[in-house]
Scaffold this motif. Sequence first.
Motif, PDB file in Angstrom:
ATOM      1  N   SER A  75      -5.864 -85.239 -27.246  1.00 46.05           N
ATOM      2  CA  SER A  75      -4.595 -85.191 -26.527  1.00 46.05           C
ATOM      3  C   SER A  75      -3.396 -84.759 -27.377  1.00 46.05           C
ATOM      4  O   SER A  75      -2.319 -84.495 -26.839  1.00 46.05           O
ATOM      5  N   ASP A  76      -3.542 -84.690 -28.692  1.00 47.00           N
ATOM      6  CA  ASP A  76      -2.424 -84.296 -29.551  1.00 47.00           C
ATOM      7  C   ASP A  76      -2.349 -82.770 -29.609  1.00 47.00           C
ATOM      8  O   ASP A  76      -2.980 -82.127 -30.448  1.00 47.00           O
ATOM      9  N   LEU A  77      -1.558 -82.188 -28.707  1.00 48.52           N
ATOM     10  CA  LEU A  77      -1.490 -80.736 -28.597  1.00 48.52           C
ATOM     11  C   LEU A  77      -0.932 -80.093 -29.863  1.00 48.52           C
ATOM     12  O   LEU A  77      -1.394 -79.032 -30.289  1.00 48.52           O
ATOM     13  N   GLU A  78       0.055 -80.734 -30.463  1.00 48.28           N
ATOM     14  CA  GLU A  78       0.677 -80.184 -31.664  1.00 48.28           C
ATOM     15  C   GLU A  78      -0.345 -80.101 -32.807  1.00 48.28           C
ATOM     16  O   GLU A  78      -0.426 -79.090 -33.517  1.00 48.28           O
ATOM     17  N   ALA A  79      -1.126 -81.159 -32.973  1.00 49.03           N
ATOM     18  CA  ALA A  79      -2.139 -81.176 -34.020  1.00 49.03           C
ATOM     19  C   ALA A  79      -3.225 -80.136 -33.738  1.00 49.03           C
ATOM     20  O   ALA A  79      -3.723 -79.468 -34.653  1.00 49.03           O
ATOM     21  N   SER A  80      -3.591 -79.982 -32.471  1.00 50.61           N
ATOM     22  CA  SER A  80      -4.587 -78.994 -32.070  1.00 50.61           C
ATOM     23  C   SER A  80      -4.123 -77.587 -32.425  1.00 50.61           C
ATOM     24  O   SER A  80      -4.879 -76.782 -32.986  1.00 50.61           O
ATOM     25  N   ILE A  81      -2.872 -77.304 -32.114  1.00 55.24           N
ATOM     26  CA  ILE A  81      -2.298 -75.985 -32.399  1.00 55.24           C
ATOM     27  C   ILE A  81      -2.191 -75.748 -33.904  1.00 55.24           C
ATOM     28  O   ILE A  81      -2.558 -74.684 -34.406  1.00 55.24           O
ATOM     29  N   MET A  82      -1.728 -76.749 -34.633  1.00 51.17           N
ATOM     30  CA  MET A  82      -1.575 -76.617 -36.081  1.00 51.17           C
ATOM     31  C   MET A  82      -2.927 -76.361 -36.743  1.00 51.17           C
ATOM     32  O   MET A  82      -3.061 -75.480 -37.603  1.00 51.17           O
ATOM     33  N   ALA A  83      -3.958 -77.120 -36.361  1.00 56.70           N
ATOM     34  CA  ALA A  83      -5.278 -76.960 -36.951  1.00 56.70           C
ATOM     35  C   ALA A  83      -5.852 -75.571 -36.666  1.00 56.70           C
ATOM     36  O   ALA A  83      -6.494 -74.960 -37.523  1.00 56.70           O
ATOM     37  N   THR A  84      -5.592 -75.064 -35.471  1.00 57.65           N
ATOM     38  CA  THR A  84      -6.074 -73.723 -35.106  1.00 57.65           C
ATOM     39  C   THR A  84      -5.383 -72.660 -35.948  1.00 57.65           C
ATOM     40  O   THR A  84      -6.024 -71.739 -36.470  1.00 57.65           O
ATOM     41  N   ILE A  85      -4.074 -72.777 -36.098  1.00 49.62           N
ATOM     42  CA  ILE A  85      -3.309 -71.818 -36.899  1.00 49.62           C
ATOM     43  C   ILE A  85      -3.789 -71.821 -38.351  1.00 49.62           C
ATOM     44  O   ILE A  85      -4.057 -70.764 -38.941  1.00 49.62           O
ATOM     45  N   VAL A  86      -3.904 -73.014 -38.934  1.00 45.94           N
ATOM     46  CA  VAL A  86      -4.271 -73.123 -40.351  1.00 45.94           C
ATOM     47  C   VAL A  86      -5.678 -72.588 -40.614  1.00 45.94           C
ATOM     48  O   VAL A  86      -5.905 -71.859 -41.591  1.00 45.94           O
ATOM     49  N   THR A  87      -6.634 -72.935 -39.756  1.00 49.81           N
ATOM     50  CA  THR A  87      -8.007 -72.463 -39.968  1.00 49.81           C
ATOM     51  C   THR A  87      -8.097 -70.945 -39.888  1.00 49.81           C
ATOM     52  O   THR A  87      -8.848 -70.314 -40.646  1.00 49.81           O
ATOM     53  N   LYS A  88      -7.321 -70.341 -38.994  1.00 48.88           N
ATOM     54  CA  LYS A  88      -7.303 -68.877 -38.903  1.00 48.88           C
ATOM     55  C   LYS A  88      -6.632 -68.273 -40.132  1.00 48.88           C
ATOM     56  O   LYS A  88      -7.099 -67.276 -40.694  1.00 48.88           O
ATOM     57  N   GLU A  89      -5.530 -68.878 -40.556  1.00 47.78           N
ATOM     58  CA  GLU A  89      -4.803 -68.361 -41.721  1.00 47.78           C
ATOM     59  C   GLU A  89      -5.643 -68.455 -42.991  1.00 47.78           C
ATOM     60  O   GLU A  89      -5.504 -67.635 -43.903  1.00 47.78           O
ATOM     61  N   LEU A  90      -6.518 -69.453 -43.050  1.00 50.30           N
ATOM     62  CA  LEU A  90      -7.370 -69.625 -44.226  1.00 50.30           C
ATOM     63  C   LEU A  90      -8.511 -68.609 -44.258  1.00 50.30           C
ATOM     64  O   LEU A  90      -9.226 -68.508 -45.246  1.00 50.30           O
ATOM     65  N   GLY A  91      -8.674 -67.900 -43.158  1.00 48.34           N
ATOM     66  CA  GLY A  91      -9.689 -66.848 -43.131  1.00 48.34           C
ATOM     67  C   GLY A  91     -11.041 -67.241 -42.584  1.00 48.34           C
ATOM     68  O   GLY A  91     -12.020 -66.501 -42.763  1.00 48.34           O
ATOM     69  N   ILE A  92     -11.137 -68.386 -41.913  1.00 46.30           N
ATOM     70  CA  ILE A  92     -12.416 -68.757 -41.293  1.00 46.30           C
ATOM     71  C   ILE A  92     -12.704 -67.748 -40.182  1.00 46.30           C
ATOM     72  O   ILE A  92     -11.863 -67.497 -39.327  1.00 46.30           O
ATOM     73  N   LYS A  93     -13.884 -67.159 -40.241  1.00 49.97           N
ATOM     74  CA  LYS A  93     -14.199 -66.048 -39.348  1.00 49.97           C
ATOM     75  C   LYS A  93     -14.165 -66.430 -37.868  1.00 49.97           C
ATOM     76  O   LYS A  93     -13.633 -65.708 -37.034  1.00 49.97           O
ATOM     77  N   THR A  94     -14.752 -67.566 -37.540  1.00 47.30           N
ATOM     78  CA  THR A  94     -14.822 -67.976 -36.133  1.00 47.30           C
ATOM     79  C   THR A  94     -14.183 -69.344 -35.943  1.00 47.30           C
ATOM     80  O   THR A  94     -14.590 -70.318 -36.584  1.00 47.30           O
ATOM     81  N   VAL A  95     -13.187 -69.398 -35.070  1.00 45.04           N
ATOM     82  CA  VAL A  95     -12.515 -70.659 -34.757  1.00 45.04           C
ATOM     83  C   VAL A  95     -12.696 -70.953 -33.270  1.00 45.04           C
ATOM     84  O   VAL A  95     -12.279 -70.161 -32.415  1.00 45.04           O
ATOM     85  N   VAL A  96     -13.348 -72.065 -32.980  1.00 47.98           N
ATOM     86  CA  VAL A  96     -13.569 -72.503 -31.604  1.00 47.98           C
ATOM     87  C   VAL A  96     -12.661 -73.701 -31.357  1.00 47.98           C
ATOM     88  O   VAL A  96     -12.692 -74.666 -32.122  1.00 47.98           O
ATOM     89  N   ALA A  97     -11.839 -73.630 -30.325  1.00 49.13           N
ATOM     90  CA  ALA A  97     -10.875 -74.704 -30.081  1.00 49.13           C
ATOM     91  C   ALA A  97     -11.049 -75.312 -28.688  1.00 49.13           C
ATOM     92  O   ALA A  97     -11.271 -74.603 -27.717  1.00 49.13           O
ATOM     93  N   LYS A  98     -10.948 -76.625 -28.645  1.00 52.16           N
ATOM     94  CA  LYS A  98     -11.040 -77.358 -27.383  1.00 52.16           C
ATOM     95  C   LYS A  98      -9.676 -77.394 -26.712  1.00 52.16           C
ATOM     96  O   LYS A  98      -8.665 -77.679 -27.349  1.00 52.16           O
ATOM     97  N   ALA A  99      -9.643 -77.103 -25.427  1.00 52.90           N
ATOM     98  CA  ALA A  99      -8.387 -77.154 -24.664  1.00 52.90           C
ATOM     99  C   ALA A  99      -8.499 -78.169 -23.538  1.00 52.90           C
ATOM    100  O   ALA A  99      -9.574 -78.384 -22.973  1.00 52.90           O
TER     101      ALA A  99
END
Length: 218
Positions: A75-99
């Motif tokens: 339920s923490d949308l801000e944390a969900s968004i932050m984690a998605t941004i950071v993992t992509k910025e770090l160069g992880i090839k595939t990021v799967v996110a729960k919405a």
Amino acid sequence: MKSFVVIGCGRFGGAVAKTLYSLGNEVLAIDRCEETIKEIAEEVTHAVQADVMDETVLKDLGLRNFDVAIVAIGSDLEASIMATIVTKELGIKTVVAKALTELHGKVLKKIGADKVIFPERDMGIRLAHNLASTNILEFIELSPDYSILEITAIKEWEEKSLVQLKLSTKYRINVMAIKRGNSISISPNGESIIKENDILVVIGNTKDIKRIEQKVGE
């Protein structure tokens, strides 16, 4: 063996992390709740208590070395968004996110998530399909256009070959596999005969799949 980092180890994330690990993969589980990390620690490769809102902590964990990141924060949308941004910025090839909502999903897509999943919605869809027909064993929506259906052979298909049934032309579906008892035939040929209680795994356009559901529901 692949390496996965699962961020958010609640009911959904925890199940994903444990399953991936049981299948022989390297799994790093991250959650800000100490109790959650203690519970999952022995069922994954590594378990770390960390606040995903602290970008430095995520970077220090060496996430860039992982093949796939699953952002399963609830339920923490801000944390969900932050984690998605950071993992992509770090160069992880595939990021799967729960919405949780369609809007949440759109935001996750916009900020770089490679795949957005809606566990609650998708489970509801699958349950509805399964309840609607006794022949439907499993329904998996791959995308808005394509689905996989696991179906018990209907009476009129029994003792006929796939060539005779012409499922690819009549229903525009392809049979991926036939399960019979404890055995399974992958990519069966046209001469394969359908027997009573056989289970067919088929793939096709979602609209065509729904025609099959209507047929078996009659």
